[in-house]
Design a protein around this motif. Structure first.
Motif, PDB file in Angstrom:
ATOM      1  N   LEU A   1       0.813  -1.223   0.000  1.00 55.05           N
ATOM      2  CA  LEU A   1       0.000   0.000   0.000  1.00 55.05           C
ATOM      3  C   LEU A   1       0.847   1.275   0.000  1.00 55.05           C
ATOM      4  CD1 LEU A   1      -2.702  -1.064   2.600  1.00 55.05           C
ATOM      5  CD2 LEU A   1      -2.942  -0.944   0.132  1.00 55.05           C
ATOM      6  N   LYS A   2       2.096   1.195  -0.442  1.00 56.12           N
ATOM      7  CA  LYS A   2       2.974   2.377  -0.440  1.00 56.12           C
ATOM      8  C   LYS A   2       2.411   3.497  -1.305  1.00 56.12           C
ATOM      9  CE  LYS A   2       6.334   0.919   2.089  1.00 56.12           C
ATOM     10  NZ  LYS A   2       6.449   1.383   3.424  1.00 56.12           N
ATOM     11  N   SER A   3       1.915   3.167  -2.480  1.00 60.24           N
ATOM     12  CA  SER A   3       1.383   4.212  -3.362  1.00 60.24           C
ATOM     13  C   SER A   3       0.132   4.841  -2.759  1.00 60.24           C
ATOM     14  CB  SER A   3       1.081   3.653  -4.748  1.00 60.24           C
ATOM     15  OG  SER A   3       0.132   2.617  -4.666  1.00 60.24           O
ATOM     16  N   PHE A   4      -0.661   4.035  -2.047  1.00 57.31           N
ATOM     17  CA  PHE A   4      -1.845   4.574  -1.384  1.00 57.31           C
ATOM     18  C   PHE A   4      -1.446   5.536  -0.265  1.00 57.31           C
ATOM     19  CE2 PHE A   4      -5.338   4.219   1.752  1.00 57.31           C
ATOM     20  CZ  PHE A   4      -6.357   4.737   0.955  1.00 57.31           C
ATOM     21  N   GLY A   5      -0.403   5.192   0.485  1.00 59.68           N
ATOM     22  CA  GLY A   5       0.089   6.084   1.534  1.00 59.68           C
ATOM     23  C   GLY A   5       0.613   7.386   0.965  1.00 59.68           C
ATOM     24  N   SER A   6       1.332   7.312  -0.151  1.00 67.00           N
ATOM     25  CA  SER A   6       1.819   8.528  -0.812  1.00 67.00           C
ATOM     26  C   SER A   6       0.654   9.373  -1.314  1.00 67.00           C
ATOM     27  CB  SER A   6       2.739   8.176  -1.970  1.00 67.00           C
ATOM     28  OG  SER A   6       3.886   7.525  -1.509  1.00 67.00           O
ATOM     29  N   ALA A   7      -0.380   8.713  -1.836  1.00 68.66           N
ATOM     30  CA  ALA A   7      -1.560   9.438  -2.314  1.00 68.66           C
ATOM     31  C   ALA A   7      -2.274  10.142  -1.162  1.00 68.66           C
ATOM     32  CB  ALA A   7      -2.510   8.485  -3.023  1.00 68.66           C
ATOM     33  N   LEU A   8      -2.359   9.474  -0.001  1.00 70.72           N
ATOM     34  CA  LEU A   8      -2.968  10.123   1.161  1.00 70.72           C
ATOM     35  C   LEU A   8      -2.168  11.340   1.601  1.00 70.72           C
ATOM     36  CD1 LEU A   8      -4.108   7.166   3.448  1.00 70.72           C
ATOM     37  CD2 LEU A   8      -5.544   8.813   2.258  1.00 70.72           C
ATOM     38  N   CYS A   9      -0.848  11.228   1.550  1.00 69.59           N
ATOM     39  CA  CYS A   9       0.006  12.353   1.921  1.00 69.59           C
ATOM     40  C   CYS A   9      -0.228  13.542   0.988  1.00 69.59           C
ATOM     41  CB  CYS A   9       1.467  11.919   1.898  1.00 69.59           C
ATOM     42  SG  CYS A   9       2.619  13.239   2.304  1.00 69.59           S
ATOM     43  N   MET A  10      -0.221  13.292  -0.301  1.00 69.42           N
ATOM     44  CA  MET A  10      -0.434  14.375  -1.271  1.00 69.42           C
ATOM     45  C   MET A  10      -1.847  14.945  -1.172  1.00 69.42           C
ATOM     46  SD  MET A  10       2.380  14.792  -2.619  1.00 69.42           S
ATOM     47  CE  MET A  10       3.864  13.886  -2.314  1.00 69.42           C
ATOM     48  N   THR A  11      -2.819  14.101  -0.866  1.00 66.64           N
ATOM     49  CA  THR A  11      -4.193  14.570  -0.694  1.00 66.64           C
ATOM     50  C   THR A  11      -4.297  15.501   0.502  1.00 66.64           C
ATOM     51  OG1 THR A  11      -5.043  12.542  -1.672  1.00 66.64           O
ATOM     52  CG2 THR A  11      -6.582  13.836  -0.362  1.00 66.64           C
ATOM     53  N   SER A  12      -3.633  15.154   1.597  1.00 60.29           N
ATOM     54  CA  SER A  12      -3.697  16.023   2.777  1.00 60.29           C
ATOM     55  C   SER A  12      -3.010  17.363   2.509  1.00 60.29           C
ATOM     56  CB  SER A  12      -3.085  15.328   3.986  1.00 60.29           C
ATOM     57  OG  SER A  12      -1.698  15.170   3.825  1.00 60.29           O
ATOM     58  N   ILE A  13      -1.947  17.357   1.716  1.00 61.36           N
ATOM     59  CA  ILE A  13      -1.274  18.606   1.362  1.00 61.36           C
ATOM     60  C   ILE A  13      -2.199  19.469   0.498  1.00 61.36           C
ATOM     61  CG2 ILE A  13       0.634  19.589   0.020  1.00 61.36           C
ATOM     62  CD1 ILE A  13       2.310  17.149   0.952  1.00 61.36           C
ATOM     63  N   SER A  14      -2.849  18.863  -0.486  1.00 66.10           N
ATOM     64  CA  SER A  14      -3.730  19.639  -1.358  1.00 66.10           C
ATOM     65  C   SER A  14      -4.948  20.163  -0.606  1.00 66.10           C
ATOM     66  CB  SER A  14      -4.158  18.818  -2.566  1.00 66.10           C
ATOM     67  OG  SER A  14      -4.918  17.713  -2.167  1.00 66.10           O
ATOM     68  N   LEU A  15      -5.499  19.359   0.295  1.00 69.89           N
ATOM     69  CA  LEU A  15      -6.624  19.837   1.104  1.00 69.89           C
ATOM     70  C   LEU A  15      -6.199  21.004   2.003  1.00 69.89           C
ATOM     71  CD1 LEU A  15      -8.431  16.536   2.119  1.00 69.89           C
ATOM     72  CD2 LEU A  15      -9.185  18.267   0.487  1.00 69.89           C
ATOM     73  N   GLY A  16      -4.970  20.954   2.503  1.00 73.53           N
ATOM     74  CA  GLY A  16      -4.459  22.070   3.294  1.00 73.53           C
ATOM     75  C   GLY A  16      -4.375  23.349   2.486  1.00 73.53           C
ATOM     76  N   ASN A  17      -3.995  23.244   1.219  1.00 74.55           N
ATOM     77  CA  ASN A  17      -3.952  24.424   0.358  1.00 74.55           C
ATOM     78  C   ASN A  17      -5.351  24.982   0.110  1.00 74.55           C
ATOM     79  OD1 ASN A  17      -1.163  24.364   0.111  1.00 74.55           O
ATOM     80  ND2 ASN A  17      -1.231  23.021  -1.675  1.00 74.55           N
ATOM     81  N   TYR A  18      -6.336  24.110  -0.085  1.00 74.08           N
ATOM     82  CA  TYR A  18      -7.710  24.572  -0.261  1.00 74.08           C
ATOM     83  C   TYR A  18      -8.230  25.244   1.014  1.00 74.08           C
ATOM     84  CZ  TYR A  18      -8.346  22.369  -4.800  1.00 74.08           C
ATOM     85  OH  TYR A  18      -8.251  22.037  -6.117  1.00 74.08           O
ATOM     86  N   VAL A  19      -7.941  24.685   2.149  1.00 71.18           N
ATOM     87  CA  VAL A  19      -8.386  25.279   3.411  1.00 71.18           C
ATOM     88  C   VAL A  19      -7.740  26.650   3.606  1.00 71.18           C
ATOM     89  CG1 VAL A  19      -8.297  25.034   5.926  1.00 71.18           C
ATOM     90  CG2 VAL A  19      -8.950  23.097   4.519  1.00 71.18           C
ATOM     91  N   SER A  20      -6.478  26.772   3.225  1.00 70.06           N
ATOM     92  CA  SER A  20      -5.792  28.055   3.322  1.00 70.06           C
ATOM     93  C   SER A  20      -6.490  29.108   2.460  1.00 70.06           C
ATOM     94  CB  SER A  20      -4.336  27.893   2.888  1.00 70.06           C
ATOM     95  OG  SER A  20      -3.684  29.128   2.842  1.00 70.06           O
ATOM     96  N   SER A  21      -6.821  28.762   1.243  1.00 66.19           N
ATOM     97  CA  SER A  21      -7.540  29.689   0.355  1.00 66.19           C
ATOM     98  C   SER A  21      -8.916  30.014   0.916  1.00 66.19           C
ATOM     99  CB  SER A  21      -7.683  29.093  -1.038  1.00 66.19           C
ATOM    100  OG  SER A  21      -6.433  28.886  -1.614  1.00 66.19           O
TER     101      SER A  21
END
Length: 112
Positions: free
Chosen positions: A17-37
């Motif tokens: 599940l390494k790719s899934f873990g990386s996807a979760l990491c990138m998703t949390s980063i992108s959601l943080g950018n949306y919350v910032s905006s």
């Protein structure tokens, strides 16, 4: 911070599940950018009522960026408290393959 977060996701997910873990990491980063905006938009809408310029106007010299940064400091403090609660309750996942191999390698290094 992002490198540490990605390393955490990679160390706590099984090999399949390494790719899934990386996807979760990138998703949390992108959601943080949306919350910032979203926070900037909400602050601009709430503080610019009527004829007031608000905290973040087009000309930043006429705004109140200090108030905005105090708001960010307060939100960061609340976020840190939530992090502390979650970190205290977190239990590290021990994956069999990873830790057994590391222990075997350490035993070999010390037996020489």
């Amino acid at each position: 911070m992002y490198v540490g977060q990605l390393e955490f996701f990679n160390s706590q997910t099984p090999d399949g599940l390494k790719s899934f873990g990386s996807a979760l990491c990138m998703t949390s980063i992108s959601l943080g950018n949306y919350v910032s905006s979203l926070i900037v938009s909400i602050v601009m809408d709430i503080t610019a009522k009527g004829h007031q310029l608000g905290w973040i106007p087009r000309n930043l010299n006429k705004g109140h960026m200090d108030r905005f940064y105090f708001l960010l400091a307060a939100l960061t403090s609340v976020n840190f408290l939530v992090y502390l609660v979650c970190a205290r309750q977190y239990k590290c996942i021990k994956l069999e393959g990873k830790f057994n191999e590391e222990e075997d390698n350490e035993d070999e290094e010390y037996s020489v």
